[in-house]
Design a protein around this motif. Structure first.
Motif, short mmCIF file in Angstrom:
data_model
loop_
_atom_site.label_atom_id
_atom_site.label_comp_id
_atom_site.label_asym_id
_atom_site.label_seq_id
_atom_site.Cartn_x
_atom_site.Cartn_y
_atom_site.Cartn_z
N ALA A 274 0.68 -1.29 0.33
CA ALA A 274 -0.03 0.30 0.23
C ALA A 274 0.89 1.06 0.51
N LEU A 275 2.11 0.86 -0.33
CA LEU A 275 3.02 2.55 -0.17
C LEU A 275 2.43 3.38 -1.23
N ALA A 276 2.83 4.16 -0.43
CA ALA A 276 1.97 5.54 -2.25
C ALA A 276 3.32 5.65 -3.29
N PHE A 277 3.31 6.41 -4.25
CA PHE A 277 3.75 6.56 -5.00
C PHE A 277 5.50 6.83 -4.67
N GLU A 278 5.98 7.83 -4.27
CA GLU A 278 6.69 8.39 -4.11
C GLU A 278 7.39 7.52 -3.06
N ARG A 279 7.79 6.59 -2.13
CA ARG A 279 7.54 5.76 -1.70
C ARG A 279 8.24 4.25 -2.04
N VAL A 280 7.42 4.40 -3.59
CA VAL A 280 7.91 3.16 -3.24
C VAL A 280 9.22 3.57 -5.19
N ALA A 281 8.98 5.05 -5.71
CA ALA A 281 10.11 5.41 -6.18
C ALA A 281 11.77 4.99 -5.60
N GLU A 282 11.45 5.81 -4.48
CA GLU A 282 12.13 6.00 -3.33
C GLU A 282 12.95 4.49 -2.76
N ASN A 283 12.02 3.77 -2.59
CA ASN A 283 12.38 2.43 -2.75
C ASN A 283 13.27 1.12 -3.61
N PRO A 316 -4.17 4.79 -6.49
CA PRO A 316 -3.42 5.49 -5.27
C PRO A 316 -4.25 6.17 -5.19
N GLY A 317 -4.88 6.36 -3.88
CA GLY A 317 -4.93 7.72 -3.31
C GLY A 317 -6.57 7.21 -3.10
N GLN A 318 -6.66 5.82 -3.12
CA GLN A 318 -8.31 5.47 -3.73
C GLN A 318 -9.27 4.82 -2.12
N ARG A 319 -7.39 5.16 -1.10
CA ARG A 319 -7.65 4.33 0.58
C ARG A 319 -8.65 5.30 1.61
N ASN A 320 -9.48 5.28 1.64
CA ASN A 320 -9.78 6.12 3.03
C ASN A 320 -9.40 7.71 2.79
N GLY A 321 -9.64 7.76 1.51
CA GLY A 321 -10.05 9.10 0.86
C GLY A 321 -8.70 9.99 1.02
N THR A 322 -7.53 8.89 0.89
CA THR A 322 -5.94 9.80 0.85
C THR A 322 -5.98 10.27 -0.27
N VAL A 323 -4.91 11.28 -0.79
CA VAL A 323 -4.67 11.42 -1.93
C VAL A 323 -3.04 11.19 -1.81
N THR A 324 -2.03 10.50 -3.21
CA THR A 324 -0.72 10.62 -2.92
C THR A 324 -0.32 11.19 -4.12
N ALA A 325 0.64 11.43 -4.40
CA ALA A 325 1.57 12.51 -5.08
C ALA A 325 1.39 12.16 -6.84
N GLU A 326 1.07 10.99 -6.93
CA GLU A 326 0.98 10.03 -8.39
C GLU A 326 -0.79 10.73 -8.12
N ASP A 327 -1.59 10.84 -7.85
CA ASP A 327 -2.53 11.34 -8.58
C ASP A 327 -2.85 13.16 -8.89
N GLY A 328 -1.58 13.48 -8.88
CA GLY A 328 -0.86 14.59 -9.48
C GLY A 328 -0.06 14.71 -10.75
N ALA A 329 0.45 13.53 -10.29
CA ALA A 329 1.33 13.80 -11.66
C ALA A 329 1.16 13.18 -12.43
#
Length: 329
Positions: A274-283, A316-329
């Motif tokens: 369930a990692l956010a987009f930016e965490r995947v990139a970093e990993n 991504p960003g659809q879990r619990n109403g959160t938004v990640t960086a990928e939604d705006g990428a």
């Protein structure tokens, strides 16, 4: 309204995938049902023939076919050494005006007729390297799911016989019939690419033990900053010699190899965490999100968010109403 019938020959040759042979016939059967409902009459006349009967009065086949299909094949020996009468018959059919089609490993059979020389074709991504080595005069593009080159149509994936059938239905009836058939079958009739499904499987059986050692290192340290010069020094080779041997062994430059390895790891993380987009990139070793996204799109043909939606079912960003960086990428 009636339309002239299109005679389609489906080759049941040694090793052919039986589900594809019968499935194609049933697909055209259903297309005919839709055509009748639309007042177009029955357009498709499907003939499944046993290739072993060729040469015996052509196995009862009509003199002219509009389409010939070589289904997928699961038997390496069968598609690498098809019976000569089959190759001769395909060549005659093409010479007589037939559109010749292949699916997956069926491209190996078709290539042995010489009809693919100088052509751009596709086959299963896992077979692409072997195909390119065996038929250097053919331009293989395994990123494409289907390539329609007018008189030659090639489809890549094992199940892309469905896509081939839809393509032929659209070509010989109309796009509305094709879309209605897709809805009935509950299959996607939108544009797809084989690159969406491709996995990076490094070649390790090339016989260069030095390069294998480097590949093992890259597998362990893919997220770390790596320089070609440093890799060459570690195995006591000049940078030029290392590059030559690495490309010869793997088919890729070290930088491209590392990119594919990192993106493969990113795909695995997107599918299993369930990692956010930016965490995947970093990993996987990317500090620059824009560079990661561009590389991901270039290799897979889709954005990380599109990949997540296609293979996991939620973006991504659809879990619990959160938004990640990928939604705006």
């Amino acid at each position: 309204m009636t339309t002239a019938r299109i005679h389609i020959g489906i080759a049941h040759y040694p090793g052919a995938l039986l589900s594809a042979v019968q499935g194609l016939a049933e697909q055209f059967f259903l297309a005919n049902r839709i055509c009748r409902e639309r007042g177009m009459g029955e357009i498709f006349q499907t003939i499944v023939f046993d290739s072993r009967q060729l040469g015996r009065e052509e196995g009862g086949l009509p003199d002219t076919l509009q389409v010939v299909i070589l289904p997928p094949c699961l038997d390496d020996d069968a598609y690498l050494e098809p019976p000569p009468p089959l190759l001769e018959w395909i060549t005659r059919q093409h010479r007589g005006g037939a559109i010749v089609c292949s699916v997956c490993a069926g491209a190996f059979v078709l290539a042995q007729t010489g009809l693919l020389n100088g052509r751009r074709v596709t086959t299963h991504w896992a077979l692409a390297d072997a195909f390119a080595a065996r038929f250097p005069e053919v331009r293989v593009d395994s990123g494409k799911l289907l390539i329609n080159d007018t008189d030659i149509i090639t489809a890549g994936g094992l199940m892309s016989w469905v896509d081939l059938g839809l393509e032929l239905v659209a070509q010989f009836s109309d796009s509305q019939v094709m879309r209605q058939l897709g809805k009935y079958l509950i299959v996607d009739t939108g544009a797809r690419e084989q690159s969406y499904y491709r996995s990076f499987t490094p070649k390790l059986d090339h016989g260069d033990e030095v390069i294998v050692r480097v590949q093992h290192q890259l597998q362990r340290e893919f997220s770390q900053p790596l320089k070609v010069r440093d890799l060459a020094m570690q195995v006591h080779l000049t940078e030029r010699t290392f590059l030559r041997r690495f490309v010869s062994a793997t088919g890729l430059k070290p930088t491209h190899y590392i990119q594919r390895l990192r993106i493969q790891k990113a795909c695995e993380l997107i599918e299993t965490s369930a990692l956010a987009f930016e965490r995947v990139a970093e990993n996987v070793g990317y500090e620059d999100l824009s560079a990661f996204r561009k590389t991901f799109v270039r290799i897979t043909g889709q954005t990380p968010r599109e990949f997540k939606k296609r293979f996991v079912g939620i973006g991504p960003g659809q879990r619990n109403g959160t938004v990640t960086a990928e939604d705006g990428a």
